[in-house]
Structures are given as structure tokens and as C-alpha cells.
Motif scaffolding. Sequence first.
Motif, mmCIF file in Angstrom:
data_model
loop_
_atom_site.group_PDB
_atom_site.id
_atom_site.type_symbol
_atom_site.label_atom_id
_atom_site.label_comp_id
_atom_site.label_asym_id
_atom_site.label_seq_id
_atom_site.Cartn_x
_atom_site.Cartn_y
_atom_site.Cartn_z
ATOM 1 N N ALA A 13 27.647 32.727 13.170
ATOM 2 C CA ALA A 13 27.440 32.498 14.453
ATOM 3 C C ALA A 13 26.734 33.659 14.560
ATOM 4 O O ALA A 13 26.422 33.643 16.360
ATOM 5 C CB ALA A 13 28.638 32.408 14.942
ATOM 6 N N LEU A 16 23.318 34.036 14.384
ATOM 7 C CA LEU A 16 22.299 32.507 15.488
ATOM 8 C C LEU A 16 22.204 33.467 16.144
ATOM 9 O O LEU A 16 21.208 33.193 17.302
ATOM 10 C CB LEU A 16 23.083 31.499 14.877
ATOM 11 C CG LEU A 16 22.816 31.101 13.378
ATOM 12 C CD1 LEU A 16 23.288 29.462 12.732
ATOM 13 C CD2 LEU A 16 21.319 30.632 13.135
ATOM 14 N N THR A 17 23.359 33.100 17.116
ATOM 15 C CA THR A 17 23.534 34.277 18.234
ATOM 16 C C THR A 17 22.607 34.916 18.556
ATOM 17 O O THR A 17 22.066 35.190 19.903
ATOM 18 C CB THR A 17 24.540 34.595 18.933
ATOM 19 O OG1 THR A 17 25.070 33.152 18.932
ATOM 20 C CG2 THR A 17 24.437 34.427 20.329
ATOM 21 N N GLN A 40 25.143 33.160 23.372
ATOM 22 C CA GLN A 40 26.516 32.602 23.549
ATOM 23 C C GLN A 40 26.669 31.121 23.685
ATOM 24 O O GLN A 40 27.498 30.219 23.208
ATOM 25 C CB GLN A 40 27.284 33.046 24.304
ATOM 26 C CG GLN A 40 26.620 35.057 24.270
ATOM 27 C CD GLN A 40 27.549 35.216 23.111
ATOM 28 O OE1 GLN A 40 28.754 34.280 22.269
ATOM 29 N NE2 GLN A 40 26.966 36.615 22.173
ATOM 30 N N TRP A 43 25.162 28.370 21.278
ATOM 31 C CA TRP A 43 25.608 28.572 20.265
ATOM 32 C C TRP A 43 27.004 27.351 20.199
ATOM 33 O O TRP A 43 27.316 26.794 19.169
ATOM 34 C CB TRP A 43 25.951 30.342 19.388
ATOM 35 C CG TRP A 43 26.963 29.791 18.019
ATOM 36 C CD1 TRP A 43 27.838 30.283 18.530
ATOM 37 C CD2 TRP A 43 26.715 29.137 16.930
ATOM 38 N NE1 TRP A 43 28.447 30.073 16.852
ATOM 39 C CE2 TRP A 43 27.260 29.369 16.224
ATOM 40 C CE3 TRP A 43 25.097 28.587 16.784
ATOM 41 C CZ2 TRP A 43 27.647 29.244 15.365
ATOM 42 C CZ3 TRP A 43 25.067 28.622 15.062
ATOM 43 C CH2 TRP A 43 26.428 27.849 14.123
ATOM 44 N N SER A 46 26.337 24.030 20.757
ATOM 45 C CA SER A 46 25.750 23.494 19.212
ATOM 46 C C SER A 46 26.831 23.475 17.740
ATOM 47 O O SER A 46 26.658 22.709 17.303
ATOM 48 C CB SER A 46 24.883 24.243 18.658
ATOM 49 O OG SER A 46 23.308 24.371 19.800
ATOM 50 N N HIS A 47 27.261 24.482 18.267
ATOM 51 C CA HIS A 47 28.954 23.739 16.547
ATOM 52 C C HIS A 47 30.126 23.178 17.713
ATOM 53 O O HIS A 47 30.731 22.245 16.710
ATOM 54 C CB HIS A 47 29.561 25.285 17.324
ATOM 55 C CG HIS A 47 30.345 26.001 15.722
ATOM 56 N ND1 HIS A 47 30.376 25.958 14.697
ATOM 57 C CD2 HIS A 47 31.434 25.422 16.449
ATOM 58 C CE1 HIS A 47 31.173 25.736 14.014
ATOM 59 N NE2 HIS A 47 32.614 26.174 15.154
#
Length: 86
Positions: A13, A16-17, A40, A43, A46-47
Motif C-alpha cells: 500500500a 503504490l501510494t 492517500q 489508495w 481503491s482498497h
Amino acid sequence: MTPTLREPELAKAASLTEAVAQALRQRVVGDRLADLVAAQTGWAVSHHAAGVWIDDPSRSLDTHLLRAFDDRRALSAPADYGVERR
């Protein structure tokens, strides 16, 4: 999730952020907005959508993503503008 599995998830995470934030900086968004708002929040939304999709695969991931981003947008709206009360 077990602690053993949680650590790689957090590292992924964060990676990717940072990648999203870097891409936004290259588009001249600015460090503060790239880090705080877009990367932030993007992500996290999306998560969340991916988790909902796993629980409800009857709808496409795109559908879950669109709804999650719409919900996030509603949270940012002024109190009297389009916020769905649940």
C-alpha cells in the motif's frame, strides 16, 4: 488478517501510494495535494472497493470503484449538497 500477512500488505500500500503521488507530482499537482488528497485517498478508496468486490463479485470491480469514489466525493461535499444520509 494475520500480522505476518499484514506487513507485506502495508508495504504494498505504501509503495503504490508513493507511486501515485510521484505520478501526480510529475503532472504538477504539487507535493501537498499529491500526498494528502490524491494518493492517500485514492489508495484507500481503491482498497475499499476491492474488498467490497471480493465480498460481492456479482458486480464488476469498475462498478465498485465508481461507487466508492462517488461516496468519497459525497463525504467531501458541503453539508447541504448531495450527501446521502445513511
